[in-house]
Design a protein around this motif. Structure first.
Motif, PDB file in Angstrom:
ATOM      1  N   ARG A  12       5.422  12.290   3.774  1.00 58.60           N
ATOM      2  CA  ARG A  12       5.152  12.761   4.830  1.00 58.60           C
ATOM      3  C   ARG A  12       4.024  13.875   4.454  1.00 58.60           C
ATOM      4  NH1 ARG A  12       6.230  10.939   9.642  1.00 58.60           N
ATOM      5  NH2 ARG A  12       6.537  13.000  10.612  1.00 58.60           N
ATOM      6  N   GLY A  13       3.377  13.525   3.520  1.00 58.43           N
ATOM      7  CA  GLY A  13       2.512  14.591   2.884  1.00 58.43           C
ATOM      8  C   GLY A  13       1.041  14.460   3.901  1.00 58.43           C
ATOM      9  N   PRO A  14       0.019  15.092   3.139  1.00 56.28           N
ATOM     10  CA  PRO A  14      -1.295  15.162   4.124  1.00 56.28           C
ATOM     11  C   PRO A  14      -2.069  13.591   3.918  1.00 56.28           C
ATOM     12  CG  PRO A  14      -1.512  16.157   1.837  1.00 56.28           C
ATOM     13  CD  PRO A  14      -0.153  15.837   2.080  1.00 56.28           C
ATOM     14  N   GLY A  15      -1.546  12.994   3.296  1.00 51.91           N
ATOM     15  CA  GLY A  15      -2.322  11.498   3.380  1.00 51.91           C
ATOM     16  C   GLY A  15      -3.179  11.437   2.238  1.00 51.91           C
ATOM     17  N   ILE A  16      -3.836  10.398   2.036  1.00 47.82           N
ATOM     18  CA  ILE A  16      -4.906  10.176   0.883  1.00 47.82           C
ATOM     19  C   ILE A  16      -6.220  10.121   1.627  1.00 47.82           C
ATOM     20  CG2 ILE A  16      -5.617   8.377  -0.875  1.00 47.82           C
ATOM     21  CD1 ILE A  16      -2.931   7.482  -0.960  1.00 47.82           C
ATOM     22  N   PRO A  17      -7.304  11.009   1.052  1.00 50.58           N
ATOM     23  CA  PRO A  17      -8.487  10.984   1.879  1.00 50.58           C
ATOM     24  C   PRO A  17      -9.076   9.436   1.735  1.00 50.58           C
ATOM     25  CG  PRO A  17      -8.373  12.654   0.163  1.00 50.58           C
ATOM     26  CD  PRO A  17      -6.926  11.932   0.284  1.00 50.58           C
ATOM     27  N   GLU A  18      -9.835   9.220   2.741  1.00 50.22           N
ATOM     28  CA  GLU A  18     -10.491   7.982   2.933  1.00 50.22           C
ATOM     29  C   GLU A  18     -11.404   7.611   1.724  1.00 50.22           C
ATOM     30  OE1 GLU A  18      -9.710   5.541   5.093  1.00 50.22           O
ATOM     31  OE2 GLU A  18      -8.118   6.763   6.188  1.00 50.22           O
ATOM     32  N   SER A  19     -12.252   8.365   1.240  1.00 53.11           N
ATOM     33  CA  SER A  19     -12.890   8.256   0.137  1.00 53.11           C
ATOM     34  C   SER A  19     -12.401   7.870  -1.124  1.00 53.11           C
ATOM     35  CB  SER A  19     -14.055   9.365  -0.221  1.00 53.11           C
ATOM     36  OG  SER A  19     -13.204  10.683  -0.437  1.00 53.11           O
ATOM     37  N   VAL A  20     -10.986   8.335  -1.218  1.00 52.21           N
ATOM     38  CA  VAL A  20     -10.013   8.010  -2.545  1.00 52.21           C
ATOM     39  C   VAL A  20      -9.271   6.778  -2.457  1.00 52.21           C
ATOM     40  CG1 VAL A  20      -8.137   9.135  -3.710  1.00 52.21           C
ATOM     41  CG2 VAL A  20      -9.808  10.618  -2.569  1.00 52.21           C
ATOM     42  N   LEU A  21      -9.098   6.300  -1.392  1.00 55.41           N
ATOM     43  CA  LEU A  21      -8.327   5.250  -1.193  1.00 55.41           C
ATOM     44  C   LEU A  21      -8.701   3.976  -1.755  1.00 55.41           C
ATOM     45  CD1 LEU A  21      -7.238   4.675   2.755  1.00 55.41           C
ATOM     46  CD2 LEU A  21      -5.758   4.772   0.692  1.00 55.41           C
ATOM     47  N   GLY A  42       2.327 -10.493  -7.568  1.00 54.25           N
ATOM     48  CA  GLY A  42       2.606  -9.691  -6.295  1.00 54.25           C
ATOM     49  C   GLY A  42       1.058  -8.587  -6.226  1.00 54.25           C
ATOM     50  N   GLU A  43       1.335  -7.821  -5.152  1.00 50.88           N
ATOM     51  CA  GLU A  43       0.377  -6.951  -4.937  1.00 50.88           C
ATOM     52  C   GLU A  43       0.791  -5.587  -4.511  1.00 50.88           C
ATOM     53  OE1 GLU A  43      -2.891  -5.686  -5.453  1.00 50.88           O
ATOM     54  OE2 GLU A  43      -3.419  -7.562  -5.426  1.00 50.88           O
ATOM     55  N   ILE A  44       0.010  -4.499  -4.786  1.00 53.53           N
ATOM     56  CA  ILE A  44       0.503  -3.282  -4.160  1.00 53.53           C
ATOM     57  C   ILE A  44      -0.872  -2.902  -3.469  1.00 53.53           C
ATOM     58  CG2 ILE A  44       1.116  -0.704  -4.551  1.00 53.53           C
ATOM     59  CD1 ILE A  44       2.126  -1.656  -7.426  1.00 53.53           C
ATOM     60  N   THR A  45      -0.497  -2.373  -2.410  1.00 57.90           N
ATOM     61  CA  THR A  45      -1.746  -1.733  -1.436  1.00 57.90           C
ATOM     62  C   THR A  45      -1.343  -0.385  -0.859  1.00 57.90           C
ATOM     63  OG1 THR A  45      -0.640  -2.900   0.654  1.00 57.90           O
ATOM     64  CG2 THR A  45      -2.178  -4.113  -0.497  1.00 57.90           C
ATOM     65  N   ALA A  46      -2.325   0.532  -0.789  1.00 55.92           N
ATOM     66  CA  ALA A  46      -2.356   1.689  -0.224  1.00 55.92           C
ATOM     67  C   ALA A  46      -2.898   2.184   1.204  1.00 55.92           C
ATOM     68  CB  ALA A  46      -2.709   2.789  -1.457  1.00 55.92           C
ATOM     69  N   ARG A  47      -2.212   3.068   1.960  1.00 56.01           N
ATOM     70  CA  ARG A  47      -2.855   3.415   3.163  1.00 56.01           C
ATOM     71  C   ARG A  47      -2.186   4.364   3.599  1.00 56.01           C
ATOM     72  NH1 ARG A  47       0.713   2.089   7.347  1.00 56.01           N
ATOM     73  NH2 ARG A  47       2.493   0.436   6.791  1.00 56.01           N
ATOM     74  N   ASN A  48      -2.633   5.256   4.678  1.00 51.88           N
ATOM     75  CA  ASN A  48      -2.194   6.001   5.421  1.00 51.88           C
ATOM     76  C   ASN A  48      -1.316   5.935   6.634  1.00 51.88           C
ATOM     77  OD1 ASN A  48      -3.192   8.392   3.829  1.00 51.88           O
ATOM     78  ND2 ASN A  48      -5.468   8.012   4.672  1.00 51.88           N
ATOM     79  N   GLY A  49      -0.422   6.626   6.724  1.00 50.65           N
ATOM     80  CA  GLY A  49       0.631   5.868   7.771  1.00 50.65           C
ATOM     81  C   GLY A  49      -0.229   6.342   9.310  1.00 50.65           C
ATOM     82  N   SER A  50       0.620   5.850  10.274  1.00 55.15           N
ATOM     83  CA  SER A  50       0.073   6.001  11.444  1.00 55.15           C
ATOM     84  C   SER A  50       0.098   7.431  12.072  1.00 55.15           C
ATOM     85  CB  SER A  50       0.800   5.288  12.540  1.00 55.15           C
ATOM     86  OG  SER A  50       2.233   5.609  12.530  1.00 55.15           O
ATOM     87  N   GLU A  51       1.164   8.484  11.686  1.00 54.80           N
ATOM     88  CA  GLU A  51       1.235   9.739  12.137  1.00 54.80           C
ATOM     89  C   GLU A  51       0.701  10.714  10.913  1.00 54.80           C
ATOM     90  OE1 GLU A  51       5.087  10.631  13.036  1.00 54.80           O
ATOM     91  OE2 GLU A  51       5.034   9.054  14.682  1.00 54.80           O
ATOM     92  N   ARG A  52       1.237  10.682   9.777  1.00 57.86           N
ATOM     93  CA  ARG A  52       0.769  11.419   8.432  1.00 57.86           C
ATOM     94  C   ARG A  52       1.495  10.649   7.403  1.00 57.86           C
ATOM     95  NH1 ARG A  52       3.174  17.382   8.399  1.00 57.86           N
ATOM     96  NH2 ARG A  52       2.148  17.213   6.302  1.00 57.86           N
TER      97      ARG A  52
END
Length: 542
Positions: free
Chosen positions: A420-429, A465-475
């Motif tokens: 529930r943190g601030p998320g990952i900046p789009e430039s960092v993803l 397998g695979e690992i993916t990273a994204r930002n949640g719908s809320e935060r």
């Protein structure tokens, strides 16, 4: 136009054939048209001149010898005599009788004055003033007309000296038939020319495209990594020069890749050797730091901070060395799976229990989801993902386990770690799994090595397998791990590749099972630098 043509005719061979055919058709049509009009003009002019010359002579010989104001029967005899010629035309004579009434006779009842165009009648009857440029008051005029689809030549003239007016009607149907036959012949010749040009284009396309196809096939093999691919060069034309250029470029690329591969192998060996060499002194240093750590409370307050720094940095250096050793195994292709049947939910709980994370993590993992995988490597992945969320995300951290169908008909085990943190900046993803990547350039130094997420991703890949990273719908950030429920086939393929590499002498320099990885994920180590937030983004608040 080129783009449109390429869209309609995607094949270069087809485009060549079409262009050749269109060019040949255009040339054939142009040549046939010119030939037709030249022949048409020659045929009609020859027929027309012969008929007019004969009509002029007959008009002078027969109508010019009639008495003034001839009778109708005399005009008829003259008309029949004029028509009795090899030119096969009909004659119409018009004159006044002695009583002043007009008389019009014809050699054929089908030819009347109504068949003569009005402008032609006016021109024939017009009296021209005599001057230096005109020595006769009357002239011979002609015109081509079409009646009921049949072409005719109509001509007329008035005999000088108050003589009768005569008209000629000659059918040009025979000439039209000859010209139609000529047109058909030219059309057939044009069709054969187009067909011949298409065959010629096919032959030319084969001659040109065969080397191009060989070049494309060689480029494809070169792109697949077969750097020893070369083309056979023959001739001195542009395609031969292109083949020589390709061979030169391929040779240069092969040398360059070989040089880079040697350097990369040397770098990997250096990192591996350095890591192994560092382990011996680090073992001794770690033993000393453990003693210092145990006695830290009894040390002089002026010395205790320095001892604490030495202890923390020693731990950090040990983790970095272990991570580097694990990375070298992945790079060298010597990392192998040790498979076992495990309950995924129990494995997740064991990972969190070993690190005292049970109270900080919400777990949604039903029991009974079993999978065949490497439990030690799964523990490394989970430790990095959950530790990363606890250190840089926001509470609560939630871990969910589920299954989903795979494209090949099997099933995936899906483990989702959300914070529930601030998320990952789009430039960092796009870079969160890069080695040594840290989002904040102002703080390159951190507790982690920047290798944790990279090692986690490699461990997922070795399972297929695979690992993916994204930002949640809320935060917050969401990391999703997908592993096949049965990794037996991947393990067999990896063992086959290892045996092949060993037989070819191209395998890794060492094969160590399991050692050096236990610390790569404990307490989230290696993950801190993988998702470093910018200043003021909430990192210190986690």
């Amino acid at each position: 136009m080129r783009h449109r043509l390429a869209g309609i005719l995607p094949s270069l061979r087809l485009r060549l054939v079409v262009v050749f055919a269109v060019t040949a058709l255009s040339a054939a049509v142009a040549v046939s048209g010119i030939a037709y009009w030249l022949n048409r003009d020659a045929v009609l002019t020859r027929t027309q001149n012969a008929a007019l010359d004969d009509f002029r002579k007959m008009l002078g010989d027969h109508a010019g010898t009639l008495p003034p104001e001839p009778r109708c029967d005399q005009l008829r005899d003259a008309a029949n005599a004029m028509a009795d010629t090899t030119q096969t035309y009909e004659v119409l004579l018009i004159d006044e009788q002695p009583d002043g009434s007009p008389c019009a006779v014809t050699s054929d009842d089908g030819f009347t004055l109504g068949d003569v165009p009005r402008p032609l009648q006016e021109a024939v009857n017009e009296v021209r003033p005599l001057d230096q440029g005109n020595d006769a008051p009357y002239h011979l005029y002609w015109q081509r007309v079409t009646q009921d689809g049949t072409p005719f030549l109509v001509a007329g003239a008035t005999v000088i000296g108050d003589g009768p007016t005569g008209y000629l009607l000659k059918s040009l149907e025979a000439e039209q038939d000859d010209l139609n036959s000529l047109a058909w012949s030219l059309a057939i010749a044009s069709a054969f020319a187009v067909l011949g040009s298409a065959l010629l284009a096919q032959a030319a396309a084969s001659t040109v495209l065969r080397p191009v196809q060989r070049l494309g096939e060689a480029a494809r093999r070169l792109g697949e990594g077969k750097l020893d691919t070369r083309l056979t060069v023959s001739g001195t034309d542009e395609l031969a020069e292109l083949s020589r250029t390709f061979n030169s470029a391929a040779a240069s690329l092969e040398r360059r890749v070989a040089d880079l591969s040697a350097r990369e192998q040397s770098s990997r060996r250096f990192v591996a050797d350095m890591s192994h060499e560092l382990r011996t002194p680090l073992t001794a240093i770690s033993a000393v730091t453990e003693v210092l750590e145990d006695e830290q409370d009894n040390l002089d307050p002026m010395i205790a901070p320095a001892v604490g720094l030495v202890v923390s940095e020693t731990h950090r250096l040990s983790e970095l060395v272990e991570n580097l050793m694990e990375v070298t195994r992945f790079d060298a292709g010597t990392a192998r799976l040790v498979l076992d049947d495990v309950d995924v939910a129990e494995q997740v709980m064991a990972c969190m229990d070993a690190r005292a994370w049970l109270d900080a993590v919400e777990l949604d993992a039903p029991l009974g989801v079993r999978a065949r995988l490497d439990p030690r490597r799964l523990d490394v992945i989970l430790a990095n993902l959950i530790g990363n969320a606890l250190k840089h995300g926001g509470s609560p951290v939630r871990v969910a386990v589920r299954t989903e169908p795979a494209p090949d008909g099997g099933e995936f085990v899906v483990i989702e770690v959300a914070d529930r943190g601030p998320g990952i900046p789009e430039s960092v993803l796009p870079h969160v799994f890069d080695r040594f990547y840290k989002a904040s350039a102002s703080r390159p130094r951190s507790e982690g090595s920047g290798l944790g997420l990279s090692i986690a991703l490699e461990n997922a890949h070795i399972h297929g397998g695979e690992i993916t990273a994204r930002n949640g719908s809320e935060r917050g950030a969401v990391f999703t791990l997908r592993l096949p429920r049965d990794a037996d086939r991947l393990a067999e393929d990896a063992d086959t590749d290892a045996d092949t590499d060993a037989h070819d002498g191209t395998g890794g320099t060492r094969r160590v099972e399991g050692s050096g990885t236990e610390g790569s994920g404990t307490e989230g180590s290696g993950a801190e630098g993988d998702r470093r937030q910018d200043e003021g983004s909430g990192e210190e608040n986690t």
